[in-house]
Design a protein around this motif. Structure first.
Motif, PDB file in Angstrom:
ATOM      1  N   LEU A  65      14.283   8.110  23.134  1.00 41.83           N
ATOM      2  CA  LEU A  65      15.332   8.316  21.920  1.00 41.83           C
ATOM      3  C   LEU A  65      15.416   9.277  22.104  1.00 41.83           C
ATOM      4  CD1 LEU A  65      13.213   7.571  18.619  1.00 41.83           C
ATOM      5  CD2 LEU A  65      15.271   5.962  19.826  1.00 41.83           C
ATOM      6  N   ALA A  66      14.512  10.674  22.760  1.00 47.52           N
ATOM      7  CA  ALA A  66      15.048  11.593  23.317  1.00 47.52           C
ATOM      8  C   ALA A  66      16.195  11.960  24.079  1.00 47.52           C
ATOM      9  CB  ALA A  66      14.124  12.762  23.802  1.00 47.52           C
ATOM     10  N   ALA A  67      16.799  10.982  25.521  1.00 44.49           N
ATOM     11  CA  ALA A  67      17.327  11.109  26.416  1.00 44.49           C
ATOM     12  C   ALA A  67      18.637  10.652  25.258  1.00 44.49           C
ATOM     13  CB  ALA A  67      16.475  10.072  27.443  1.00 44.49           C
ATOM     14  N   ALA A  68      18.395  10.012  24.987  1.00 43.44           N
ATOM     15  CA  ALA A  68      19.858   9.587  23.652  1.00 43.44           C
ATOM     16  C   ALA A  68      20.053  10.589  23.031  1.00 43.44           C
ATOM     17  CB  ALA A  68      19.454   8.496  22.840  1.00 43.44           C
ATOM     18  N   TYR A  69      19.605  11.565  22.767  1.00 51.58           N
ATOM     19  CA  TYR A  69      19.971  12.603  22.292  1.00 51.58           C
ATOM     20  C   TYR A  69      20.618  13.628  22.472  1.00 51.58           C
ATOM     21  CZ  TYR A  69      20.362  16.358  19.312  1.00 51.58           C
ATOM     22  OH  TYR A  69      20.763  17.804  18.279  1.00 51.58           O
TER      23      TYR A  69
ATOM     24  N   ILE B 216      12.507  19.201  17.315  1.00 57.15           N
ATOM     25  CA  ILE B 216      12.839  18.751  16.122  1.00 57.15           C
ATOM     26  C   ILE B 216      13.834  19.574  15.477  1.00 57.15           C
ATOM     27  CG2 ILE B 216      11.219  19.900  14.307  1.00 57.15           C
ATOM     28  CD1 ILE B 216       9.006  18.714  15.647  1.00 57.15           C
ATOM     29  N   LYS B 217      13.971  20.592  15.911  1.00 57.94           N
ATOM     30  CA  LYS B 217      15.181  21.850  14.751  1.00 57.94           C
ATOM     31  C   LYS B 217      16.215  20.977  14.839  1.00 57.94           C
ATOM     32  CE  LYS B 217      11.922  25.673  15.019  1.00 57.94           C
ATOM     33  NZ  LYS B 217      12.190  27.540  16.149  1.00 57.94           N
ATOM     34  N   ASP B 218      16.661  21.056  16.247  1.00 59.09           N
ATOM     35  CA  ASP B 218      18.050  20.145  16.470  1.00 59.09           C
ATOM     36  C   ASP B 218      18.546  19.146  15.422  1.00 59.09           C
ATOM     37  OD1 ASP B 218      18.265  22.350  18.237  1.00 59.09           O
ATOM     38  OD2 ASP B 218      18.000  20.910  20.265  1.00 59.09           O
ATOM     39  N   VAL B 219      17.148  18.222  15.146  1.00 60.74           N
ATOM     40  CA  VAL B 219      17.536  17.156  14.334  1.00 60.74           C
ATOM     41  C   VAL B 219      17.005  17.212  12.891  1.00 60.74           C
ATOM     42  CG1 VAL B 219      17.132  15.554  16.370  1.00 60.74           C
ATOM     43  CG2 VAL B 219      15.003  16.080  14.696  1.00 60.74           C
ATOM     44  N   GLY B 220      17.641  18.543  12.851  1.00 65.98           N
ATOM     45  CA  GLY B 220      17.689  18.390  10.883  1.00 65.98           C
ATOM     46  C   GLY B 220      15.638  18.840  10.492  1.00 65.98           C
ATOM     47  N   LEU B 221      14.507  18.611  11.101  1.00 67.80           N
ATOM     48  CA  LEU B 221      13.417  18.912  10.779  1.00 67.80           C
ATOM     49  C   LEU B 221      12.405  19.824  10.760  1.00 67.80           C
ATOM     50  CD1 LEU B 221      12.149  15.281  12.331  1.00 67.80           C
ATOM     51  CD2 LEU B 221      13.082  15.657   9.094  1.00 67.80           C
ATOM     52  N   GLY B 222      13.600  21.521  11.316  1.00 69.77           N
ATOM     53  CA  GLY B 222      12.695  22.356  11.227  1.00 69.77           C
ATOM     54  C   GLY B 222      12.421  22.802   9.845  1.00 69.77           C
TER      55      GLY B 222
ATOM     56  N   GLY C 235       5.181  10.539  13.424  1.00 71.24           N
ATOM     57  CA  GLY C 235       5.453   9.917  13.160  1.00 71.24           C
ATOM     58  C   GLY C 235       7.641   9.430  12.637  1.00 71.24           C
ATOM     59  N   THR C 236       7.652  10.831  11.879  1.00 74.20           N
ATOM     60  CA  THR C 236       9.328  10.534  11.542  1.00 74.20           C
ATOM     61  C   THR C 236       9.527  11.028  12.270  1.00 74.20           C
ATOM     62  OG1 THR C 236       8.611  12.735  10.419  1.00 74.20           O
ATOM     63  CG2 THR C 236       7.913  10.957   9.299  1.00 74.20           C
ATOM     64  N   LEU C 237       9.688  11.443  13.222  1.00 71.77           N
ATOM     65  CA  LEU C 237      10.490  12.256  14.464  1.00 71.77           C
ATOM     66  C   LEU C 237      11.406  11.464  15.405  1.00 71.77           C
ATOM     67  CD1 LEU C 237      11.810  14.926  16.136  1.00 71.77           C
ATOM     68  CD2 LEU C 237       9.440  14.345  17.144  1.00 71.77           C
ATOM     69  N   PRO C 238      10.468   9.758  15.857  1.00 68.41           N
ATOM     70  CA  PRO C 238      11.730   9.641  15.947  1.00 68.41           C
ATOM     71  C   PRO C 238      13.558   8.464  15.759  1.00 68.41           C
ATOM     72  CG  PRO C 238       9.336   8.822  16.502  1.00 68.41           C
ATOM     73  CD  PRO C 238       9.480   9.774  15.815  1.00 68.41           C
ATOM     74  N   GLY C 239      12.577   7.920  14.506  1.00 69.22           N
ATOM     75  CA  GLY C 239      14.228   7.862  13.284  1.00 69.22           C
ATOM     76  C   GLY C 239      15.042   9.675  13.047  1.00 69.22           C
ATOM     77  N   ALA C 240      14.778  10.617  12.649  1.00 70.94           N
ATOM     78  CA  ALA C 240      15.641  11.337  12.936  1.00 70.94           C
ATOM     79  C   ALA C 240      15.871  12.015  14.061  1.00 70.94           C
ATOM     80  CB  ALA C 240      14.722  12.943  11.991  1.00 70.94           C
ATOM     81  N   VAL C 241      15.496  11.945  15.699  1.00 71.58           N
ATOM     82  CA  VAL C 241      15.764  12.054  16.568  1.00 71.58           C
ATOM     83  C   VAL C 241      17.037  10.457  17.062  1.00 71.58           C
ATOM     84  CG1 VAL C 241      15.779  11.902  19.364  1.00 71.58           C
ATOM     85  CG2 VAL C 241      14.205  12.704  18.075  1.00 71.58           C
ATOM     86  N   ALA C 242      16.636   8.913  16.474  1.00 71.90           N
ATOM     87  CA  ALA C 242      17.754   8.122  17.146  1.00 71.90           C
ATOM     88  C   ALA C 242      19.116   8.432  15.823  1.00 71.90           C
ATOM     89  CB  ALA C 242      16.754   6.968  16.318  1.00 71.90           C
ATOM     90  N   GLN C 243      18.685   8.674  14.847  1.00 71.25           N
ATOM     91  CA  GLN C 243      20.015   9.263  13.913  1.00 71.25           C
ATOM     92  C   GLN C 243      20.970  10.080  14.076  1.00 71.25           C
ATOM     93  OE1 GLN C 243      20.529   6.950  10.862  1.00 71.25           O
ATOM     94  NE2 GLN C 243      22.340   8.062  10.850  1.00 71.25           N
TER      95      GLN C 243
END
Length: 522
Positions: free
Chosen positions: A26-30, A80-86, A250-258
């Motif tokens: 997912l990080a690679a996709a991001y 984490i900060k880049d995907v809005g979870l900071g 566990g909430t990080l993968p969904g945020a990165v995918a989105q």
């Protein structure tokens, strides 16, 4: 979660397929999100995230897998900060830990690098070693340099310096907590790389370890007498080593995918990979209903064995496939238990005296099923008060305890299983919860049965960086680099922590784009 654009756009843009929807894939996709490519992530499981997952226990959303990441590596917190979870980042409360050995809990030495002591008086004060073991450890300061040619097991090298007792009572449980492996098999170069490098220029391994740690402050907060010249005074307290997300990692993968904007497909297992005249062909789905997917580039974000099987069908990758196939994996389980605080004196009394610990480790030599314990509601204060009241009820695999008035509930995570203990993990959930409950009673004084229990099994979760790992990784990378438009990333290579996985994802995404750009101008 898609960002496919128009049909014309999709045909014009190169198609990158990422196989594996864990945090690395997912990080690679991001990292590819702003590039002129179409990205598809294929994940065989029903959900994304790999070993990152969160679920409720006693009314609290708590991680089932990894529950912390290193702050000193910016890859994790940066993503984490880049995907809005900071804003969700939180730091631990209690950070001191202990070792349960020789029938008691002993404080973990403060100045050590993965169990290798940098300060022998500090080690002696901890009480972890017997008098005989401590006498042997002191010989490190007097012994001649230990020769080392090529890779060697952690136990062999560290044991030659400090003795076997230090290895089995301190180094082995710390490494076991990370890899679920054993120090007699794990590579000194791959698992303790900074120490292995420092040891080449120091006769004493304790002196080498000291170079990797901040200088100890004196009573006034100034650096000690052994601090490097010009070092500034130490701050009143050091920054936290770990962090997590308030809602769980566990909430990080969904945020990165989105945030990636990639096309995400779960329940899509890739069973075949082949080169074509213009790129790659992947075969997904079942044997009865196969699906062919074409790609200009492929990124394998898989554990080593599945990646090896896919490369086995690609001419010219036999050495890389063999090296991947040589990486073993350990399985483990995490038993999470909920106790009313009154039934857990170790936590209750520590809170009253300000001596809280985040948990403890158990050496394999003790023969206990549980290898590590985390007091989650102590380590992460934001969890306190979120759990439901301590009311009896048939919840989880464990039997409920007696009724009592509503009171704070503490959550405790118990790790079970090391490499070679697969038989232990074949027991059912109720048995594993009972084993964890019994160990907590003996070691930490837990009273009665837990109110709730959750058992999470991670089969083949942790790659083993055994002796020769760095050579295997080098062979993999050479073989993959020879294949145009192919890259790999994940925990099998340069570290099993979240930041390390993200770092491999960035490198792999960069390699894919380098290839596609070069192809576009050729």
């Amino acid at each position: 979660m898609t960002a496919e654009g128009t049909g014309e756009d999709r045909r014009a843009r190169p198609h990158v397929v990422i196989v594996g929807g864990g945090i690395a894939g997912l990080a690679a996709a991001y990292f590819l999100r702003g590039e002129p490519v179409q990205v598809t992530v294929l994940e065989g499981a029903a959900r994304l995230g790999g070993k990152l997952a969160v679920s409720d226990i006693a009314g609290v959303a708590l991680d089932e897998g990894a529950e912390a990441l290193l702050m000193r590596r910016p890859e994790g917190t940066g993503l984490i900060k880049d995907v809005g979870l900071g804003g969700q980042l939180v730091t631990p409360g209690a950070t001191s830990s202990a070792i349960w050995t020789r029938g008691a809990l002993w404080p973990l030495p403060q100045r050590q690098f993965m169990g290798v002591p940098a300060d022998l008086p500090d080690l002696a004060r901890s009480g972890v070693l017997s008098e005989r073991g401590m006498a042997r450890a002191r010989q490190d300061l007097e012994l001649p340099a230990t020769p080392r040619e090529g890779d060697t097991p952690v136990a062999a090298y560290v044991g030659a310096r400090f003795g076997h007792e230090l290895v089995e009572r301190l180094v082995d449980p710390l490494l076991g907590g990370v890899y679920a492996g054993r120090s007699e098999d794990l590579s000194f170069e791959a698992t303790l790389g900074p120490l292995a490098a420092a040891a080449r220029t120091h006769r004493s391994l304790a002196d080498a370890a000291a170079t990797l740690l901040p200088a100890p402050p004196d009573r006034n907060g100034s650096p000690g007498p052994d601090a490097p010249p010009g070092q500034a005074a130490a701050p009143p307290s050091r920054p936290p080593v770990f962090t997590t997300l308030a809602g769980g990692l566990g909430t990080l993968p969904g945020a990165v995918a989105q945030a990636s904007g990639a096309v995400i497909r779960t329940r899509t297992t890739v069973r075949g990979l082949a080169r074509t005249a213009t790129g790659w062909r992947l075969i997904a789905g079942s044997a009865a209903a196969p699906e062919e997917i074409t790609a200009d580039a492929v990124l394998l974000a898989l554990p080593a064995r599945p990646a090896s099987r896919l490369l086995g069908g690609v001419p010219g990758t036999s050495a890389a496939a063999a090296a991947l196939g040589g990486i073993e994996y350990a399985s483990m389980a995490i038993v999470t238990l909920a106790y009313p605080r009154s039934r857990f004196p170790a936590i209750r009394d520590a809170a009253a005296t300000g001596t809280e610990r985040s948990g403890y480790l158990v050496p394999a030599v003790e023969g206990r099923p549980v290898k590590a314990v985390t007091f989650s509601t102590v380590k992460w204060p934001h969890l306190v008060g979120l759990a439901g009241p301590a009311e009896p009820g048939p919840v989880g695999p464990a039997e409920p305890g007696p009724a009592g008035p509503a009171e704070p509930v503490d959550l405790i995570r118990c790790s079970i299983g090391r490499i070679g203990e697969e038989g232990l993990l074949q027991r059912d959930d109720r048995e594993l919860a009972a084993l964890a409950t019994a160990d907590l009673a003996d070691e930490a004084g837990a009273e009665g049965a837990p109110l709730d229990a959750r058992v999470t099994r991670w089969g083949g979760a942790l790659p083993q960086y055994t002796v020769g790992h760095l050579d295997r990784v080098a062979a993999i990378r050479v073989g993959v680099a020879d294949q145009p438009g192919l890259a790999v990333c994940g925990a099998a290579y340069d570290g099993i922590g979240i930041p390390a996985c993200i770092a491999t994802a960035r490198t792999a995404a960069g390699a894919i784009m380098d290839y596609l750009r070069a192809r576009a101008v050729s």
